[in-house]
Design a protein around this motif. Sequence first.
Motif, PDB file in Angstrom:
ATOM      1  N   HIS A 154     -12.700  16.652 -48.579  1.00 23.38           N
ATOM      2  CA  HIS A 154     -13.212  17.520 -48.524  1.00 23.38           C
ATOM      3  C   HIS A 154     -14.345  17.220 -49.709  1.00 23.38           C
ATOM      4  N   CYS A 155     -14.578  16.469 -50.494  1.00 25.89           N
ATOM      5  CA  CYS A 155     -15.707  15.803 -50.898  1.00 25.89           C
ATOM      6  C   CYS A 155     -16.391  15.494 -50.128  1.00 25.89           C
ATOM      7  N   ARG A 156     -16.539  15.046 -48.657  1.00 21.53           N
ATOM      8  CA  ARG A 156     -17.514  14.412 -47.620  1.00 21.53           C
ATOM      9  C   ARG A 156     -18.196  15.881 -47.086  1.00 21.53           C
ATOM     10  N   TYR A 157     -17.403  16.879 -47.116  1.00 21.82           N
ATOM     11  CA  TYR A 157     -17.499  18.290 -46.164  1.00 21.82           C
ATOM     12  C   TYR A 157     -18.566  18.652 -47.136  1.00 21.82           C
ATOM     13  N   LEU A 158     -18.279  18.916 -48.778  1.00 21.93           N
ATOM     14  CA  LEU A 158     -19.872  19.400 -49.471  1.00 21.93           C
ATOM     15  C   LEU A 158     -20.576  18.284 -49.610  1.00 21.93           C
ATOM     16  N   HIS A 159     -20.552  16.924 -49.760  1.00 26.77           N
ATOM     17  CA  HIS A 159     -21.944  16.960 -49.447  1.00 26.77           C
ATOM     18  C   HIS A 159     -22.987  16.331 -47.857  1.00 26.77           C
ATOM     19  N   ARG A 160     -22.247  16.495 -47.544  1.00 27.66           N
ATOM     20  CA  ARG A 160     -22.491  17.264 -46.208  1.00 27.66           C
ATOM     21  C   ARG A 160     -23.259  18.230 -46.251  1.00 27.66           C
ATOM     22  N   GLN A 161     -23.139  19.090 -46.706  1.00 26.35           N
ATOM     23  CA  GLN A 161     -23.846  20.338 -47.086  1.00 26.35           C
ATOM     24  C   GLN A 161     -24.990  20.259 -47.653  1.00 26.35           C
ATOM     25  N   LEU A 162     -25.299  19.375 -48.280  1.00 24.65           N
ATOM     26  CA  LEU A 162     -27.020  18.713 -49.784  1.00 24.65           C
ATOM     27  C   LEU A 162     -27.639  18.066 -48.858  1.00 24.65           C
ATOM     28  N   SER A 163     -27.089  17.409 -47.464  1.00 24.27           N
ATOM     29  CA  SER A 163     -27.676  16.560 -47.134  1.00 24.27           C
ATOM     30  C   SER A 163     -27.269  16.217 -45.496  1.00 24.27           C
ATOM     31  N   SER A 164     -28.141  16.739 -44.847  1.00 22.21           N
ATOM     32  CA  SER A 164     -27.317  16.019 -42.742  1.00 22.21           C
ATOM     33  C   SER A 164     -27.948  14.921 -42.254  1.00 22.21           C
ATOM     34  N   ARG A 165     -28.548  14.388 -43.755  1.00 21.48           N
ATOM     35  CA  ARG A 165     -29.561  12.880 -42.819  1.00 21.48           C
ATOM     36  C   ARG A 165     -28.402  11.684 -43.658  1.00 21.48           C
ATOM     37  N   ALA A 166     -28.041  11.487 -44.658  1.00 20.49           N
ATOM     38  CA  ALA A 166     -27.360  10.864 -45.691  1.00 20.49           C
ATOM     39  C   ALA A 166     -25.578   9.977 -44.790  1.00 20.49           C
ATOM     40  N   LEU A 167     -25.596   8.855 -44.241  1.00 18.13           N
ATOM     41  CA  LEU A 167     -23.999   8.187 -44.464  1.00 18.13           C
ATOM     42  C   LEU A 167     -23.339   8.638 -45.190  1.00 18.13           C
ATOM     43  N   LEU A 168     -22.061   8.917 -44.545  1.00 18.70           N
ATOM     44  CA  LEU A 168     -20.705   9.634 -45.591  1.00 18.70           C
ATOM     45  C   LEU A 168     -20.019   8.589 -45.856  1.00 18.70           C
ATOM     46  N   PHE A 169     -19.282   7.894 -46.140  1.00 22.26           N
ATOM     47  CA  PHE A 169     -18.282   6.689 -46.319  1.00 22.26           C
ATOM     48  C   PHE A 169     -16.933   7.633 -46.519  1.00 22.26           C
ATOM     49  N   THR A 170     -15.385   7.437 -45.458  1.00 21.96           N
ATOM     50  CA  THR A 170     -14.087   7.655 -46.371  1.00 21.96           C
ATOM     51  C   THR A 170     -14.244   6.720 -47.723  1.00 21.96           C
ATOM     52  N   GLU A 171     -13.148   7.614 -48.031  1.00 19.31           N
ATOM     53  CA  GLU A 171     -12.178   6.513 -48.765  1.00 19.31           C
ATOM     54  C   GLU A 171     -11.895   4.921 -47.824  1.00 19.31           C
ATOM     55  N   MET A 172     -11.651   3.626 -48.631  1.00 22.82           N
ATOM     56  CA  MET A 172     -11.001   3.336 -48.293  1.00 22.82           C
ATOM     57  C   MET A 172      -9.198   3.540 -47.711  1.00 22.82           C
ATOM     58  N   VAL A 173      -9.120   2.635 -46.078  1.00 25.87           N
ATOM     59  CA  VAL A 173      -7.940   3.180 -45.274  1.00 25.87           C
ATOM     60  C   VAL A 173      -7.369   1.821 -45.242  1.00 25.87           C
ATOM     61  N   THR A 174      -5.672   1.748 -45.744  1.00 24.75           N
ATOM     62  CA  THR A 174      -5.485   0.521 -44.897  1.00 24.75           C
ATOM     63  C   THR A 174      -5.205   0.203 -43.442  1.00 24.75           C
ATOM     64  N   SER A 175      -5.332  -1.264 -43.034  1.00 29.95           N
ATOM     65  CA  SER A 175      -5.373  -1.477 -41.237  1.00 29.95           C
ATOM     66  C   SER A 175      -4.123  -0.592 -41.650  1.00 29.95           C
ATOM     67  N   ALA A 176      -2.640  -1.766 -42.585  1.00 27.18           N
ATOM     68  CA  ALA A 176      -1.324  -1.072 -42.173  1.00 27.18           C
ATOM     69  C   ALA A 176      -1.403   0.015 -42.115  1.00 27.18           C
ATOM     70  N   ALA A 177      -1.761   0.622 -43.470  1.00 32.54           N
ATOM     71  CA  ALA A 177      -1.535   2.049 -43.030  1.00 32.54           C
ATOM     72  C   ALA A 177      -1.745   2.941 -41.902  1.00 32.54           C
ATOM     73  N   LEU A 178      -3.048   2.476 -41.099  1.00 34.98           N
ATOM     74  CA  LEU A 178      -2.820   3.490 -40.624  1.00 34.98           C
ATOM     75  C   LEU A 178      -1.988   2.718 -38.658  1.00 34.98           C
ATOM     76  N   VAL A 179      -2.048   1.595 -38.794  1.00 36.04           N
ATOM     77  CA  VAL A 179      -1.149   1.346 -37.779  1.00 36.04           C
ATOM     78  C   VAL A 179       0.106   1.322 -37.594  1.00 36.04           C
ATOM     79  N   HIS A 180       0.844   2.225 -38.805  1.00 37.92           N
ATOM     80  CA  HIS A 180       2.141   2.941 -38.990  1.00 37.92           C
ATOM     81  C   HIS A 180       2.731   3.595 -39.512  1.00 37.92           C
TER      82      HIS A 180
END
Length: 330
Positions: free
Chosen positions: A19-45
């Motif tokens: 939701h935060c990234r969607y808002l930021h994209r309304q303000l800049s179309s070019r900036a590189l956006l990052f997710t929060e940190m996601v642990t590898s264990a959370a993704l795998v399981h």
Amino acid sequence: MTDARKFSIAPMMDWTDRHCRYLHRQLSSRALLFTEMVTSAALVHGDTERLLGYDESEHPVAVQLGGSDPFELAEAVRICDRYGYDEINLNVGCPSDRVQSGKFGACLMAEPDLVAQCLTVMSDATDTPITVKCRIGIDDQDSEEDLNRFVDAVRPSGIDALYVHARKAWLKGLSPKENRDIPPLDYDRVYRLKQRLGDFPVIINGGIKSVEECIEHLRHTDGVMLGRVAYHDPMILADADLRFFEDDRVGPKLEDIEAAMTNYAEVELGKGARLNQITRHMLGLTNGLPGARRFRQILSVEACKPGAGPEVIAAAFAQIDRAALDVRVA
């Protein structure tokens, strides 16, 4: 991707969700956006859609992973690839107790060979650019030689760029919040690292508060990453496309942002989101404008009530003078 890294928004736990990234994209179309940190264990399981789902408009967008098990990280990279992220970043900078107990984040700066092993298998698992975000040091391993030793160990692993928070991290004795403020900034050390690495991309992060400061840092590094200031005062992003990417397209009006976020909220509420999950990221949008205090009150109080809908966003923007809403933000 190299161009997008010139200006990016830092991964921030509990803040830079979709939701935060969607808002930021309304303000800049070019900036590189990052997710929060996601642990590898959370993704795998865990629930990958909940952890990795995003709106296509967010591109360019990078996912940040946390972990120290090479095989688990390789599998996490393959999962991320299915979602089409533009970059995959390994967190070697977070100093929280939870991260330390899981043996990832800043504590990994003490184990450069393990980090290099992780990055090598991550790079082998994908064609997506792999990058690292680290500190300038940790605890007593905070000399320039320690940083150079770490970078020299991980650079041959196939990484595409290095993001450096220009503060050391105290893993013992300071909280994560204190680690963002108490250790002194040392931008010159990052500048010297960039000089030492030549053409290898180095992006600087930490304590940067204005577009003017960003421009000064870009005289010495390949890119600038903004953190808390971009979250608390998102309108700073409105200048990004013009100032950093020479994109002279006219920026949106505040009323355009109101319309975009109202429509977005309607769609997301239909998917089961709560309004305050969206509006909590919007509180700083009208900083400095007459009516901003009431704007924040409505978004932070009314949006939490059961059944709150997009009309709350309209009510908040109604507190701001229409003449201000009609002004282009960049």
